[in-house]
Every structure is written in C-alpha cells, then in structure tokens.
Design an enzyme around this catalytic site. Structure first.
Site, PDB file in Angstrom:
ATOM      1  CE  LYS A  67      -3.847   2.073   2.647  1.00 57.82           C
ATOM      2  NZ  LYS A  67      -4.702   1.916   3.845  1.00 57.82           N
ATOM      3  CB  SER A 136      -7.695   3.805   2.857  1.00 55.11           C
ATOM      4  OG  SER A 136      -7.000   3.110   3.882  1.00 55.11           O
ATOM      5  CB  SER A 160      -8.548   1.010   5.566  1.00 59.33           C
ATOM      6  OG  SER A 160      -9.155   2.276   5.594  1.00 59.33           O
TER       7      SER A 160
END
Lengths: 418, 418
Positions: A67, A136, A160
């Site tokens: 990420k 996210s 997330s």
C-alpha cells in the site's frame, strides 16, 4: 485468484520459480490494467530481484503489493496525494524490510485513498467497475481479487482492510494492534492505525503473516478442532443492509451444518460506548498527524479530508482524553466477552460495494480497530447484485492464531456444497 | 539561563521583541559554540521569522531548539547519523507544527546521539567539558543549560530527557505517554518513545508545554497546596551512587522544611518485574525500527548500536510478548501506588555526569518510561565534583499538571535558604 500457499509450495517443489511468478503477475496486470491497482508498478525491479532473492523458505519469492502509504526507499511513496508526488523516502518501512527478509518480491505500490482517508481512489472493483473496491487499501484488495497479486499489505484505521476485502471478495486480516510494526507507515491516527494482509483465502493470509512476522500463525495442514462462535450484530453500529444480514445468516447456517457451536452474545455496554468514540480519536489524531499538510498544503487536500481535519481540530482535548478512557474501559472487559466463545462472528461491511462515489462505510470495523482485536474477512457469499459480501471473525487481543483458525473453519464450511 | 516564562512576559509587556530574543540566543551561541549544541543552526531563518510570527500569545515568539530526530521540512534532519547526512523530510513533525502554531521560533536542530541511542555525541556538558551532557537529547539539555535556548524539545525512550536534564542542571519533563504526538519523530521503540521539553525551571517547562499542547499545564502564579511525596529508591534498578543519594536526601530535607508530607513507599512487585523487561522492549523494537539501516547501511552504524540491534534481533517473540504483558500488569496496579501520595520522589540519574566516553546510565528512568508516567527533573543540588545532580518527580498517568505542581513545590523548597 493467485493462492499464495499453493504458489509457495510450487516454488518449494521446483515446479515454479520466483521469475515465473513475476510473469504470472505481469500477465494478469496486463489484462486488468484498467482496474488501476498500482500507484507505482515495478515489474523490471521485480524481475531483477527474482533471480537473487531468497526463495527457499518464508515467502519463497512470492510477489507482494505494498500500500502506497508504506515507505519504500527504491519506489515512490505518494500517500495517494499530489503533495507527495515523486516522494522518495530515505528508508524502507520496517514491514517492507521484514517482507523482503522473508523472501517477498515487491511488485509495486498499490493505490491508497488520499492519506488512507475516505476520498474515492481511481481503483475499480474487479467484480463491477462501477462499484468501489472499498478503501483505503483499495489497490491491495482489488489486486488480489483480480489475480494480479497473491499477497498485498494494507492498513486499517477505521475499516480499511476488512471493508475492501469484503467488497472485493478476498480474505484479509487486520492482526492485533502492534503485531506488525508501523515504523515507516504514514500515520493517520496512531492509536488505531494497524497493518494487515490480503490473500485469496484465509490459509494464504495466515501463511503470509507467519512468513513476514515470524510468529506461528499458519493454519494449513492441521486440525484445530471445532471453535465456538459468538454471533453479534454490533447493534451499536446501527442496523445492517439486508445483504450483510443475509451473508451473516448464510455463515451461521454453514457453521451449524459443519457442527460448530454457534451462540448469540450480548456485548458489554462499554463496547457500545467505545464504538461511538472511535470518530473522536480518528479525527483528533488525524488532525494532529496531518498538521503539516493542513497548514502548508491545504489547497492540495480533498474537501472531504479538510472537513475531517477541521472536525478534528475542533474537538476539545477533554473529549479526546475521555475517548481514550472509554477505549481503555472497553479493553478491560474484553476477556469477559471471549470467555464463553473462541471468536465473534459479525458483519464485515454494510452489504455489497456501493457505487464509486464513496468507498463505503466502516461502521462494523471501527470498534474492533479501536479495541485492537484481530479480525479476518471471510469471503464466500454473493449479494443480490452479484457482488461479494464477506463476514468478519473477531478474536481476543493477541489471539491471532485462533482467530485465523476459526476463520478458516468458516471458510471451509461456506465452500462445502449444501 | 534564559527563563522562558519571564522572557514571554517581557515580550507581552513590550519590553522585548522576538527579534531581540533571537539576538540574545545568537550571542550566547557565539560564546558557547564549542559546546556543540546544534546539529543545524538557523539564525538567519529565525531572524526572518521573528518579524512575522505570532507573538501575542502562546510562546510569544520564544526561540526553541528541536532535537534532530524530529522532522523539519526546512532544515536537515540527520538523526545523529551519517546515513541521514543532509536528509530533508517532506513534512514537519506534528510537534514542530504545534510549536510554530503556538508562536515558537525554531532556532535550530539540537544534537542527538545516533538515532537517540547510547553512542556519545560531540556535545559537551556546560558545567565541565570533560563530562557528558547526557543523552540522547544532548544538545537540547546543554543548550538550555548554557543559556542559548529558553526551551528545547527532546525525546525519551530510556532516560533521554530526565538524565541529560539532571547532568546539565536544568528542568525537563517527559509527559505522560502520547500526551505529545510522535508523528514525524524517528522511532526507536514506539511503545516507549515519548517527547519531552527542557527549560530553566519547572515553571518554564510547564509554561512551554501548555503553549505547545494547548493543555492546562501552567503552574505559575497559583498555589496548589502542599503535596504528599512518596519517596522511593527504585531498588529494582540497583543501589545509587552516593551523590544521587545525597541529592535525594537534600530534596527530602528541603520538602520537610517546607512543610510537605514525605512518606516512604514500597513499590509493587509488578513494577520491579516491569523494570527488568524495559530492555527487552527497547532492544526488540529498536531492531524493528532500524531494520532498514541495519540491513542496508550497517557499516555506517556505531558498534554500540549494532550490538543493541543484534541483541534485539536475537530476542524470541515470546519474550517480547511477555515483556508487554509484564508492562500491562504493572500499569494495572498503578493507581494503588498513587493512592496514598500525590507524586513519587526518586533519583533522576545515577550521580553526577560521567566522563564523555558514555552518556550515563538511564536505570532510574526506564521503568517510568515503560509505564508511560509523567516525570520531571528538578535541578538544585551539586555533587562532589561541582556538577549538577537532579531528582525526579513522577506522577500518575495523565496527572501531568499535578506532577508539575509538585515538582515546582520542590524546586522552590530547594531554592529556599536553609
């Protein structure tokens, strides 16, 4: 989807090489480039590393998505924000070093929403491009779902990890707070921020977490008995969408068919109280963590984030302290919740993935994050629109292995023909 | 020394300007440049800011030193390591933004030991150049002691605020864990790392902390009554040097003369147990936090740090988890310790500052850091070599204001003629 555990075994047996794995990923990426999984793709780097990385243990050379709020010295780390365009940190985050030490091969940085908050990302849901992959950790969830990545790292501050996993139909775990070190991960709310991992199945996630963390977390090839599941609808978070409820009922039926003990549990009042304080800690600490960006680069922030930061700045310090106190009181009664059950079973997200104008609602994840409890999304149910809807297994603090074992039990039960 | 509170009042009354304050600092720096307080000095920047910063409240334009493991976008942040030579972070640490929002004027980055560990820094003790100023917040402590800085930020993971304050004869506080946000501060052991502040007197530190944090921490101009002090020699940490013991006795006598209640306290067994586990968490998390530097830049690390990181890497995960459990058990009995007393009084450091080949021993600080308790160094005693020896006031978690008030009570008592 790429099954990490099977791929690792194939490398171990000599049936696959780390270089061939990179090409499998490259082919899938070429097919699904329109999904916008990557903020930065590094196929050439991954090809070069494939020949020299350690592929005789741990992750066996498996490609990995990271990420893009996680620092990498060799690749840009842009936090989903134009403010950090081309940003090159001086050091890798600790989790990156641990992943590479374990023989992981970083294929690229996966798309994050802006600073891991709620502004919708460019990533599409592999099951329906009109719908959000969730956020996210959008690119990590979509990349695993599309079969581009066998494993991908994400983070969770509200929901997330578990929410995008549910929306994309993949397994994922948010381990206990501090199980994976956060050094080099851009903070949003440090009391909540937790690293997690996505994979095709629960066994794949457990395999990856063991390899990266060095903790005994694998659950393949062993029988851990029949767990007791405590069902909760997390009433404090409000009533769920019918598709979320249907997924939960489907899970309960599958567990009962598989002979598991399934009981209803009532959560303590302290937990409901803590649930309502998550937003206080989230916004207050978010405003602190992004203080520089707010003061010096406000024009480059999205309106939804500015609104959150301003809400955070308006929170009286006493309210923040009270919220921390409420969280502590909720943690103190934790053991009573898990006395009669091994794990909790609840919603992962509120139904199928919504359209791309939002990233969905983390309402069933916030309490679990605030308490620091291990949580696993178990995929296996499809909603009315044909989109995946997962359910969530939640364990006691530090009980990550049992949580994974129970989640795998459910995953097998759901896969069994009725 | 520069008294922050008095200087702020002078600015408020129009007797001084922020620009004049910078020149006072510049003069002192010119006189004491040989002490090596600064890693980066930014007099011109401070002069430019002096004319445009907010000087009508908060810190009133006071110059501030910032330990060089704290990120600054406009100044290098080198962590006391050649690996980070010229490093320019993209963003300021949150504490830097808070300090500037409060009207602070950053004069420069103060010398830190390498990554805030034990390798001796170039900074000299203003009281005797042959002796260490202590570590790891060496430049911040020496800068305040030499009268170059009215306030300076530091951090403590073992004893890196209280010990250098004791050795340099200044006041300093390590507030409760998480009272000041760590975003943008280089982590060593995140479960321990805590920001703190140095000033001439306890009232100055309280003034600075209130201005920066927005919390009601000031203690000037008010009478908080007569606190009850519980004396402990922290036997778990071993017997103290005679000079530390003499400082403690001097403090007890001063308190008794001032009419305070002074009682002996026995600490719970859980605290002794936790004390011995500090090193496990310190080294294990240190090895995690500096994983990148260890793997990619080992030749640029000092031998003492490499030894620590290798010790950390060798710690079994179960030992680390056990240490966290021991810390939690010790925190749970915290309130029983503070039931009969307002604060604890104990050693700050083990005697006078040693010669510069070490930075001294944090033995009387480690437990307090691990428990997350607020701690203040109170200067006022001189040892046999004529070097300062402070004593430590420790409060209950979150009881930072009472801790400061009690420390100020002691400081006044010590200053009273016998």
């Amino acid at each position: 989807m790429m099954r990490a555990l099977d791929l690792a075994e194939a490398v171990e047996n000599g049936d696959l090489t780390p270089a061939a794995l990179v090409e499998l990923c490259a082919e899938a990426q070429a097919e699904f480039a329109h999904l916008n999984v990557f903020a930065t793709l590094d196929l050439d780097g991954a090809r070069a590393r494939a020949s020299r990385l350690r592929a005789d243990c741990g992750l066996f050379g498996l490609p990995l998505g990271v990420k893009d709020i996680i620092d990498t010295a060799d690749l840009p780390t842009e936090h989903g924000s134009p403010i950090y365009k081309g940003n090159r940190p001086k050091a890798d985050a600790t989790i990156v070093v641990m992943s590479e030490e374990a023989g992981g091969n970083i294929l690229g940085k996966t798309v994050t929403t802006e600073f891991a908050y709620l502004n919708p990302p460019p990533t599409l849901n592999p099951h329906d491009a009109a719908h959000t992959p969730g956020g996210s950790s959008s690119g990590s969830a979509a990349g695993v779902a599309a079969g581009i990545l066998p494993l991908a790292l994400g983070t969770q501050t509200g929901g997330s990890v578990i929410r995008p996993a549910s929306f994309c139909g993949v397994a994922a775990m948010k381990p206990s707070y501090r199980l994976l070190p956060m050094t080099g991960v851009k903070p949003f709310a440090p009391l909540l921020d937790t690293l997690g991992l996505f994979g095709a199945r629960v066994v794949d996630v457990a395999f990856g977490l063991e390899a990266i963390s060095g903790r005994p977390l694998r659950i393949d090839g062993q029988d851990f008995g029949t767990p007791t599941f405590g069902v909760t609808r997390l009433e404090c978070a409000g009533e769920a969408d019918p598709e979320a409820e249907a997924a939960l009922r489907s899970a309960v039926r599958a567990l009962e068919r598989a002979g598991a003990h399934v009981v209803d549990v009532t959560l303590p009042a302290e937990w409901a109280e803590a649930h309502h304080r998550h937003i206080v800690i989230n916004n207050y600490e978010g405003a602190q963590s992004l203080a520089y960006e707010y003061w010096h680069r406000r024009a480059d922030l999205s309106p939804i984030l500015v609104k959150c930061l301003e809400a955070g700045r308006a929170i009286p310090i006493d309210d923040y302290d009270d919220a921390r106190g409420a969280a502590n009181r909720a943690r103190r009664v934790m053991h009573s919740v898990f006395k009669p059950v091994d794990v909790l079973l609840t919603y992962s997200a509120n139904g199928e993935a919504p359209l791309r104008e939002t990233t969905g609602d983390p309402r069933y994840n916030k309490l679990v994050t605030l308490l620091g409890l291990p949580a696993v999304n178990v995929p296996g149910y499809s909603g009315a629109k044909g989109l995946p809807v997962g359910v969530q297994i939640v364990g006691n603090f530090g009980d990550d292995h049992r949580t994974l074992a129970a989640a795998a039990f459910l995953e097998r039960a759901l896969a069994r023909p009725t």
